[in-house]
Design a protein around this motif. Sequence first.
Motif, mmCIF file in Angstrom:
data_model
loop_
_atom_site.group_PDB
_atom_site.id
_atom_site.type_symbol
_atom_site.label_atom_id
_atom_site.label_comp_id
_atom_site.label_asym_id
_atom_site.label_seq_id
_atom_site.Cartn_x
_atom_site.Cartn_y
_atom_site.Cartn_z
ATOM 1 N N TYR A 311 0.846 -1.189 0.000
ATOM 2 C CA TYR A 311 0.000 0.000 0.000
ATOM 3 C C TYR A 311 0.881 1.237 0.000
ATOM 4 C CZ TYR A 311 -4.260 -2.663 0.768
ATOM 5 O OH TYR A 311 -5.335 -3.522 0.617
ATOM 6 N N LEU A 312 0.374 2.292 -0.631
ATOM 7 C CA LEU A 312 1.079 3.555 -0.707
ATOM 8 C C LEU A 312 0.408 4.569 0.206
ATOM 9 C CD1 LEU A 312 1.515 3.734 -4.586
ATOM 10 C CD2 LEU A 312 3.122 2.791 -2.913
ATOM 11 N N LEU A 313 1.213 5.431 0.814
ATOM 12 C CA LEU A 313 0.702 6.467 1.704
ATOM 13 C C LEU A 313 0.690 7.796 0.952
ATOM 14 C CD1 LEU A 313 1.572 6.979 5.422
ATOM 15 C CD2 LEU A 313 1.721 8.911 3.850
ATOM 16 N N PHE A 314 -0.464 8.468 0.944
ATOM 17 C CA PHE A 314 -0.600 9.770 0.292
ATOM 18 C C PHE A 314 -1.028 10.806 1.318
ATOM 19 C CE2 PHE A 314 -1.169 6.742 -3.154
ATOM 20 C CZ PHE A 314 -0.435 7.303 -4.180
ATOM 21 N N TYR A 437 -4.334 5.759 2.647
ATOM 22 C CA TYR A 437 -3.644 4.634 2.018
ATOM 23 C C TYR A 437 -4.360 4.225 0.736
ATOM 24 C CZ TYR A 437 -1.036 3.925 6.363
ATOM 25 O OH TYR A 437 -0.217 4.082 7.446
ATOM 26 N N GLU A 438 -3.589 3.854 -0.260
ATOM 27 C CA GLU A 438 -4.151 3.291 -1.494
ATOM 28 C C GLU A 438 -3.340 2.053 -1.873
ATOM 29 O OE1 GLU A 438 -4.472 6.007 -4.730
ATOM 30 O OE2 GLU A 438 -5.627 7.498 -3.577
ATOM 31 N N ARG A 439 -4.045 1.024 -2.284
ATOM 32 C CA ARG A 439 -3.380 -0.237 -2.615
ATOM 33 C C ARG A 439 -2.606 -0.131 -3.919
ATOM 34 N NH1 ARG A 439 -6.157 -6.236 -2.453
ATOM 35 N NH2 ARG A 439 -4.726 -7.269 -3.897
ATOM 36 N N ILE A 514 3.674 -1.659 6.272
ATOM 37 C CA ILE A 514 2.679 -0.588 6.291
ATOM 38 C C ILE A 514 3.428 0.736 6.410
ATOM 39 C CG2 ILE A 514 0.703 0.396 7.504
ATOM 40 C CD1 ILE A 514 0.143 -2.391 8.635
ATOM 41 N N PRO A 515 3.373 1.602 5.391
ATOM 42 C CA PRO A 515 4.088 2.880 5.489
ATOM 43 C C PRO A 515 3.453 3.779 6.551
ATOM 44 C CG PRO A 515 2.754 2.809 3.489
ATOM 45 C CD PRO A 515 2.673 1.443 4.103
ATOM 46 N N THR A 516 4.273 4.548 7.262
ATOM 47 C CA THR A 516 3.776 5.427 8.325
ATOM 48 C C THR A 516 4.308 6.841 8.123
ATOM 49 O OG1 THR A 516 5.627 5.126 9.861
ATOM 50 C CG2 THR A 516 3.883 3.456 9.895
ATOM 51 N N ILE A 517 3.707 7.785 8.838
ATOM 52 C CA ILE A 517 4.128 9.180 8.702
ATOM 53 C C ILE A 517 5.484 9.426 9.343
ATOM 54 C CG2 ILE A 517 1.767 10.039 8.549
ATOM 55 C CD1 ILE A 517 1.933 10.841 11.467
#
Length: 603
Positions: A311-314, A437-439, A514-517
């Motif tokens: 997943y990508l973090l926007f 998040y977007e897959r 899981i990407p985080t801030i």
Amino acid sequence: MLRLALQRHFETEKENFCNRNYKIKTLALFFIDDITSYRVSKDGKKPYLLTIFENLLEEQIKKTIESLDEHDIAYKEYLEASLSNLNACHAGYFSQDNSDSDEDIAKEIDIILNGKKQLLSFKNEDGSYNTLRFLFSKWTLKEGWDNPNIFTIAKLRSSGSENSKLQEVGRGLRLPVDENGNRISNEEFMLNYIVDFTEADFAKKLVDQINGELPQTTTISEERLEVVAKKLGITSDELFDKLYDKHYIDRHKNIKAELRDAFFEEYPDFATGLSSGKVKDRNKEKNKPVKIRKAVYCEIKELWETINHRYLLFYDDDLNDSIEDVVLKLFEKPGVFTDLVMHSERDKVGSTGTEMTIVRETDVQYIIQKPLPYNIFLKRIASTTNLPIKILHSALCKLARIHGTGFTAHINESSIASFCSEFIAWKNENLQGRFRYERSRAPLGATALTYADGSVRKEISQGRIGTKIVPGTPSNKYLYDSYVYDSPLEKENITADIEEVIVYGKIPRSSIAIPTITGGMYSPDFMYIVKHINGDEEINIVVETKDVENKADLRGIEKVKIECARVFFEMLKSDGYTVYFRDQLGKKQMAQIINEVMDIKSS
């Protein structure tokens, strides 16, 4: 010993190559007595040790190839490339080489001493496999040289001093890096250090030697208290109160002898020395691979594959409009542009006759002038924060117009660290609720438990699951065949027999990205499939385990990562797959968490 060293090397190499998303180049180092036993003579005669080594290397490569299955195609190709040119697999460096005019030897030396990046690469510039991974030396490599990916050291020469053993072992006591250059700091790796029968008690002596040179802590210094408190995300006063309330220390910060073991178990950051479990005699303690139970995996497969998709973090679009102003305000904060300070510390070790004490004396500090080029300054900040160089430059230009150019005297490493620390703190405080998040459309690919085609792996490295292992056979519901864990709370989870649980398992370290801030990735600890009370529905539960009393005890960054995980699993629910994410703190039992989730599901 050569045969054993090669056997251990290929065991480790196969694990590092085949069972990871990003491979680790695995190196071995051999200490020998005599250069003439390795270097080909001027008349072209191959020396005896090199002949034996290449014969055994060929034998072990063929044996390893025979052990591979259809999932290990890339490793098979790497081994076949090694087999086609055994000479390219090894290199040596000896003091006599400095006077040698042979160009091939000069090239070998340059790669070993200066070509760390090339040595850790799997491919050459022309795209062919770089199979160099066996290094030979006598003494020179003991001083001023190390490589993070040394996993095996074989001591084929006569015994040196006790101090030389530590120097030799130190060549392999570095955290390894993967093929992308990322240092792997959240796993436990073992160095194979192979000696002959004359040093049969080497493992025990090594532990005794290391610990004998480090005074055992009997009191806590104020400096150490502050360091550990900062790591835990609390003040030194708060940490002192905790330790005092638990009767670990007295009013003078002396550690109470009767609770010493419990203190270091709960607060290992205060410990010095090396625990006995970190050095193992493999003649007495055989490695036991952790088997993955295929039937259990099949039950948990859907949950595993869902949470393993990338997943990508926007961030919210409006952040782009304000980020330059944020950067400017951070540059304006007092202390961001600062002097580069070098300081020395002096510890005095004293003895009362029954115990050792350490007294730290006031250190000496020096301000040094070591400016960085402006472009390097910007690149260092950009690589750490992912802020565009254009924005950093623009903010600094505004800073100069508003406050003058005095800050340019402090374009140094210390200012980089200060700014990056302030930026990370700003992100953690201000970006919650301002991202989504977007897959990714990328296919799932290989995971810690499966191959790229989705079939389950036979086993997994113990270091991916935990640092501790105890005898016994876990419940048939458990994903693995061994009790492997990190903390007492994790051990309780693995051994707990909860009726409602269908299957469960420890999630391998860093396997769920899981990407985080915070800029890093997050991976929780446990996954459960639970039968609902009505008997017709299955519930997915993912748990983060923290062996602390309450949320207030969590470090700031840990809190932020957990909150990001909550957003992530809520997003999964909106995408049509429900996973209940919970944190387990202190004395809370897993059965309580499962019952709470079922109550919510029923209401």
